[in-house]
Design an enzyme around this catalytic site. Structure first.
Site, short mmCIF file in Angstrom:
data_model
loop_
_atom_site.label_atom_id
_atom_site.label_comp_id
_atom_site.label_asym_id
_atom_site.label_seq_id
_atom_site.Cartn_x
_atom_site.Cartn_y
_atom_site.Cartn_z
N LYS A 72 -63.41 8.96 9.90
CA LYS A 72 -63.37 9.98 10.87
C LYS A 72 -62.51 11.27 10.30
CE LYS A 72 -63.35 7.67 15.26
NZ LYS A 72 -62.71 7.39 16.54
N ASN A 93 -65.69 12.46 15.25
CA ASN A 93 -66.40 11.34 15.41
C ASN A 93 -68.06 11.66 15.89
OD1 ASN A 93 -66.38 12.42 18.17
ND2 ASN A 93 -66.04 10.41 19.07
N GLY A 134 -47.94 3.74 20.19
CA GLY A 134 -48.70 4.17 19.23
C GLY A 134 -48.53 5.43 18.68
P1 ATR Z 1 -54.98 3.64 12.64
O1 ATR Z 1 -55.32 3.62 14.16
O2 ATR Z 1 -54.12 4.85 12.24
O3 ATR Z 1 -56.18 3.27 11.77
P2 ATR Z 1 -53.77 1.13 12.97
O4 ATR Z 1 -53.27 0.19 12.17
O5 ATR Z 1 -54.88 0.63 14.06
O6 ATR Z 1 -54.10 2.34 12.41
O7 ATR Z 1 -52.45 1.36 14.07
C1 ATR Z 1 -52.50 2.05 15.03
C2 ATR Z 1 -51.37 2.03 15.94
O8 ATR Z 1 -50.99 0.65 16.09
C3 ATR Z 1 -50.06 2.27 15.11
O9 ATR Z 1 -49.19 2.90 16.06
C4 ATR Z 1 -49.42 1.00 14.54
O10 ATR Z 1 -47.99 1.29 14.55
P3 ATR Z 1 -47.46 1.60 13.08
O11 ATR Z 1 -47.34 3.16 13.01
O12 ATR Z 1 -46.08 0.94 12.92
O13 ATR Z 1 -48.19 0.88 11.96
C5 ATR Z 1 -49.51 0.28 15.91
N1 ATR Z 1 -49.69 -1.24 15.45
C6 ATR Z 1 -50.64 -1.71 14.92
N2 ATR Z 1 -50.15 -3.27 14.61
C7 ATR Z 1 -48.92 -3.29 15.32
C8 ATR Z 1 -47.92 -4.27 15.95
N3 ATR Z 1 -48.49 -5.62 15.45
N4 ATR Z 1 -47.16 -4.08 16.64
C9 ATR Z 1 -46.61 -2.93 16.89
N5 ATR Z 1 -47.59 -1.71 16.74
C10 ATR Z 1 -48.63 -2.09 16.10
#
Ligand code: ATR
Length: 298
Positions: A72, A93, A134
């Site tokens: 994206k 998107n 998030g």
């Molecule tokens: P993206 O959407 O940017 O591709 P993602 O890995 O899906 O990335 O993560 C999106 C959100 O989920 C982020 O806010 C991430 O927190 P971090 O910035 O600390 O990585 C959050 N997130 C993913 N796994 C998590 C978990 N196990 N506990 C808490 N937050 C989580």
């Protein structure tokens, strides 16, 4: 559906795309409006993305395509122009092709906003307090919708504090003095904080796995009218939504946002009116998608 030499192609580009629900949504609309078009999945691995995106606009009968994870943001530099919303979110998107030039849009903005308006028409954004869980890819469109709709206050809770601050800084660049606070994610946040949120939105990927726990404890919510919105639609009821329901709180999952962003993309490609026409398809699409998700064990 009859495919012939005049058939126009639409699709979704991503990696992986095996579980995408976009083909059933768009092919339903193609059938409904009797268009000579087809919507296909384009699964392109990272190694081949650059080659693919450079060549794709030369297919004269390709009207456009959706872009999903992980492209994206990477797609933007290949586009001729992008909409102001896509620029503010820094993610595209939806691509429309016109005379071999690619134009980028972000229909998640519309999808999130309209999903709340549709399900909670009495909820007015102005003056509201919002807790957003998030700070990843999905959070930016959500935050922009809310902050542009004159909410009073947004608190971003994130596991990695610095990622929360990064999103806050980006939002501050895109908007005029938004009221945003970043806090470290804490299961007992609602016990410790004075915030009385009107809306809590989970934009994280936590909840996708059936074993995932809710990120915050709703037990400490001091009011029973807070809308609990989880962008996840598979499973249809995450632990967060289940716990919200058990406290009698209003809930919403991500299925309507998925449908509404698709309707917006379809309108961009076809010119069919969104509010007068395409919106009528929300109900049948909900039913179709629920069946598909059920068959996948959601
Ligand atoms: P993206 O959407 O940017 O591709 P993602 O890995 O899906 O990335 O993560 C999106 C959100 O989920 C982020 O806010 C991430 O927190 P971090 O910035 O600390 O990585 C959050 N997130 C993913 N796994 C998590 C978990 N196990 N506990 C808490 N937050 C989580």
């Amino acid at each position: 559906m009859k495919i012939n030499g005049n058939t126009r192609i639409l699709g979704v580009l991503g990696y992986p795309v095996k579980h995408t629900l976009s083909p059933p949504i768009h092919n339903f609309l193609i059938d409904k409006y009797k268009l000579n078009s087809i919507y296909l999945p384009f699964e392109v691995s990272k190694n081949n993305f650059e080659k693919f995106i450079k060549g794709i606009s030369h297919i004269d009968n390709l009207s456009g395509f959706n872009i999903t994870v992980p492209y994206k943001v990477d797609v933007i530099k290949h586009l001729y122009r992008i909409s102001s919303e896509a620029a503010a979110i820094n993610a595209v998107n939806t691509v429309k092709i016109n005379k071999n030039k690619m134009y980028g849009f972000n229909s998640d903005y519309f999808g999130f906003k309209r999903s709340i308006e549709l399900n909670y028409p009495k909820f007015k954004f102005r003056g509201k307090r919002v807790l957003m869980l998030g700070a990843g890819g999905a959070s930016k469109a959500v935050a922009l919708v809310l902050l542009k709709s004159s909410i009073r206050e947004m608190v971003i809770l994130n596991r990695t504090y610095k990622n929360g601050v990064r999103i806050k800084n980006e939002l501050q660049k895109a908007l005029n003095d938004p009221n945003i606070t970043v806090s470290q994610l804490d299961f007992e946040y609602l016990k410790k904080s004075k915030l009385l949120p009107d809306l809590i939105v989970n934009t994280t990927s936590v909840g996708l796995k059936k074993t995932d726990k809710a990120l915050i404890d709703l037990k400490y919510l001091k009011q029973r009218k807070t809308i609990i919105y989880d962008l996840i639609y598979n499973p249809s009821r995450t632990k967060l939504l289940k716990s919200a329901s058990s406290y009698g709180l209003p809930v919403l999952n991500g299925l309507d946002m998925l449908i509404l962003q698709a309707l917006k993309s379809f309108s961009i490609w076809t010119g069919i009116s969104l509010e007068d026409e395409l919106i009528k398809s929300v109900k049948p699409l909900r039913e179709n998608l629920k069946k598909i998700l059920k068959s996948q064990g959601a």
